[in-house]
Design a protein around this motif. Structure first.
Motif, PDB file in Angstrom:
ATOM      1  N   LEU A  66      -2.288   0.228  -1.119  1.00 18.20           N
ATOM      2  CA  LEU A  66      -1.038   0.614  -1.748  1.00 18.20           C
ATOM      3  C   LEU A  66      -0.777   1.349  -3.043  1.00 18.20           C
ATOM      4  O   LEU A  66      -0.156   2.556  -3.008  1.00 18.20           O
ATOM      5  CB  LEU A  66      -0.313  -0.790  -2.250  1.00 18.20           C
ATOM      6  CG  LEU A  66       0.462  -1.625  -1.000  1.00 18.20           C
ATOM      7  CD1 LEU A  66       0.543  -3.092  -1.453  1.00 18.20           C
ATOM      8  CD2 LEU A  66       1.507  -0.824  -0.540  1.00 18.20           C
ATOM      9  N   ARG A  67      -1.809   1.216  -3.839  1.00 19.57           N
ATOM     10  CA  ARG A  67      -1.955   1.946  -4.980  1.00 19.57           C
ATOM     11  C   ARG A  67      -2.436   3.507  -4.545  1.00 19.57           C
ATOM     12  O   ARG A  67      -1.664   4.570  -5.193  1.00 19.57           O
ATOM     13  CB  ARG A  67      -3.207   1.419  -6.010  1.00 19.57           C
ATOM     14  CG  ARG A  67      -3.357   1.984  -7.049  1.00 19.57           C
ATOM     15  CD  ARG A  67      -4.074   1.279  -8.352  1.00 19.57           C
ATOM     16  NE  ARG A  67      -3.940  -0.174  -8.380  1.00 19.57           N
ATOM     17  CZ  ARG A  67      -4.183  -1.203  -7.833  1.00 19.57           C
ATOM     18  NH1 ARG A  67      -5.375  -1.120  -7.240  1.00 19.57           N
ATOM     19  NH2 ARG A  67      -3.804  -2.359  -8.152  1.00 19.57           N
ATOM     20  N   SER A  68      -3.210   3.549  -3.852  1.00 16.98           N
ATOM     21  CA  SER A  68      -3.678   4.925  -3.245  1.00 16.98           C
ATOM     22  C   SER A  68      -2.658   5.664  -2.831  1.00 16.98           C
ATOM     23  O   SER A  68      -2.252   6.889  -2.743  1.00 16.98           O
ATOM     24  CB  SER A  68      -4.630   4.755  -2.428  1.00 16.98           C
ATOM     25  OG  SER A  68      -4.921   5.840  -1.830  1.00 16.98           O
ATOM     26  N   GLU A  69      -1.851   5.206  -1.800  1.00 12.87           N
ATOM     27  CA  GLU A  69      -0.444   5.751  -1.173  1.00 12.87           C
ATOM     28  C   GLU A  69       0.381   5.969  -2.242  1.00 12.87           C
ATOM     29  O   GLU A  69       1.077   7.151  -2.349  1.00 12.87           O
ATOM     30  CB  GLU A  69      -0.052   4.601  -0.102  1.00 12.87           C
ATOM     31  CG  GLU A  69      -0.653   4.537   1.137  1.00 12.87           C
ATOM     32  CD  GLU A  69      -1.191   5.990   1.647  1.00 12.87           C
ATOM     33  OE1 GLU A  69      -0.281   6.847   2.000  1.00 12.87           O
ATOM     34  OE2 GLU A  69      -2.212   6.132   2.305  1.00 12.87           O
ATOM     35  N   ALA A 100       3.624  -1.434  -7.700  1.00 12.03           N
ATOM     36  CA  ALA A 100       4.698  -0.067  -8.176  1.00 12.03           C
ATOM     37  C   ALA A 100       4.785  -0.383  -9.539  1.00 12.03           C
ATOM     38  O   ALA A 100       5.191   0.660 -10.223  1.00 12.03           O
ATOM     39  CB  ALA A 100       5.987  -0.485  -7.330  1.00 12.03           C
ATOM     40  N   LEU A 101       4.991  -1.571 -10.272  1.00 11.58           N
ATOM     41  CA  LEU A 101       5.408  -1.767 -11.378  1.00 11.58           C
ATOM     42  C   LEU A 101       4.216  -1.353 -12.224  1.00 11.58           C
ATOM     43  O   LEU A 101       4.358  -0.666 -13.237  1.00 11.58           O
ATOM     44  CB  LEU A 101       5.549  -3.117 -11.640  1.00 11.58           C
ATOM     45  CG  LEU A 101       7.080  -3.736 -11.525  1.00 11.58           C
ATOM     46  CD1 LEU A 101       7.121  -5.125 -11.281  1.00 11.58           C
ATOM     47  CD2 LEU A 101       7.965  -3.107 -12.162  1.00 11.58           C
ATOM     48  N   ARG A 106      10.014   2.906 -10.538  1.00  5.86           N
ATOM     49  CA  ARG A 106      11.094   1.787 -10.782  1.00  5.86           C
ATOM     50  C   ARG A 106      11.258   0.993  -9.420  1.00  5.86           C
ATOM     51  O   ARG A 106      11.096   1.294  -8.155  1.00  5.86           O
ATOM     52  CB  ARG A 106      12.431   3.110 -10.501  1.00  5.86           C
ATOM     53  CG  ARG A 106      12.405   4.163 -11.711  1.00  5.86           C
ATOM     54  CD  ARG A 106      13.457   5.153 -11.535  1.00  5.86           C
ATOM     55  NE  ARG A 106      14.670   4.710 -11.208  1.00  5.86           N
ATOM     56  CZ  ARG A 106      15.709   5.647 -10.704  1.00  5.86           C
ATOM     57  NH1 ARG A 106      15.279   6.532 -10.479  1.00  5.86           N
ATOM     58  NH2 ARG A 106      16.913   4.885 -10.617  1.00  5.86           N
ATOM     59  N   VAL A 107      11.612  -0.065  -9.495  1.00  2.00           N
ATOM     60  CA  VAL A 107      11.914  -1.255  -8.772  1.00  2.00           C
ATOM     61  C   VAL A 107      13.461  -1.935  -8.796  1.00  2.00           C
ATOM     62  O   VAL A 107      13.810  -2.162  -9.964  1.00  2.00           O
ATOM     63  CB  VAL A 107      10.824  -2.525  -9.033  1.00  2.00           C
ATOM     64  CG1 VAL A 107      11.322  -3.531  -8.021  1.00  2.00           C
ATOM     65  CG2 VAL A 107       9.338  -2.023  -8.945  1.00  2.00           C
TER      66      VAL A 107
END
Length: 156
Positions: A66-69, A100-101, A106-107
């Motif tokens: 997820l971090r990479s994407e 994401a955070l 933004r969440v």
């Protein structure tokens, strides 16, 4: 259409609360030189769906992917705001929201029902984690029940 003209066509709005779309339209109309921008003010909105019961042994790999994407998107569109929509359900939703955070995205949390009803599905530790993530979200709101549904009918 300038901001002053826009005010004459509808309800009065505080310019500081102008929507992203209105800002985009205004910039587009004001930009009459024909230039094309690769990065506009409209955000890239992302959402993820997945399992609630994620295996602990896969957690590090999922977070890394997820971090990479997300970083790939941030590098490809550096002037574009990234928004993650997540209901913060246990499992995939929360894993994605944490990453994401961490990356300063933004969440926004659209809850599928009233918060007090939604939280009934969580144990005490899960409620704590939910509240921690909800507290870091930019905004949250509860979606209304669809016509014909009631609290009782969705509780099962």
């Amino acid at each position: 259409m300038t901001r002053s003209k826009a005010k004459n066509h509808g309800t009065q709005q505080n310019p500081l609360q102008e929507s992203v779309l209105e800002e985009f339209v205004e910039r587009d109309l004001d930009n009459r030189d024909g230039s094309v921008s690769l990065h506009g003010p409209l955000p890239l909105t992302l959402a993820v769906t997945g399992h609630r019961d994620v295996c602990e042994e896969h957690l590090d790999k999922l977070e890394a992917l997820l971090r990479s994407e997300f970083q790939t998107l941030q590098q490809a569109y550096p002037s574009t705001s990234m928004i993650l929509l997540s209901a913060l359900a246990e499992g995939a939703d929360r894993i994605t929201a944490r990453v994401a955070l961490e990356l300063k995205m933004r969440v926004i949390v659209p809850l599928p029902m009233a918060q007090e009803d939604y939280e009934q599905d969580f144990d005490e530790q899960s409620k704590i984690e939910f509240h921690e993530l909800l507290g870091q979200a930019e905004h949250h709101f509860a979606l209304p029940l669809l016509e014909g549904n009631s609290k009782e009918s969705i509780a099962t």
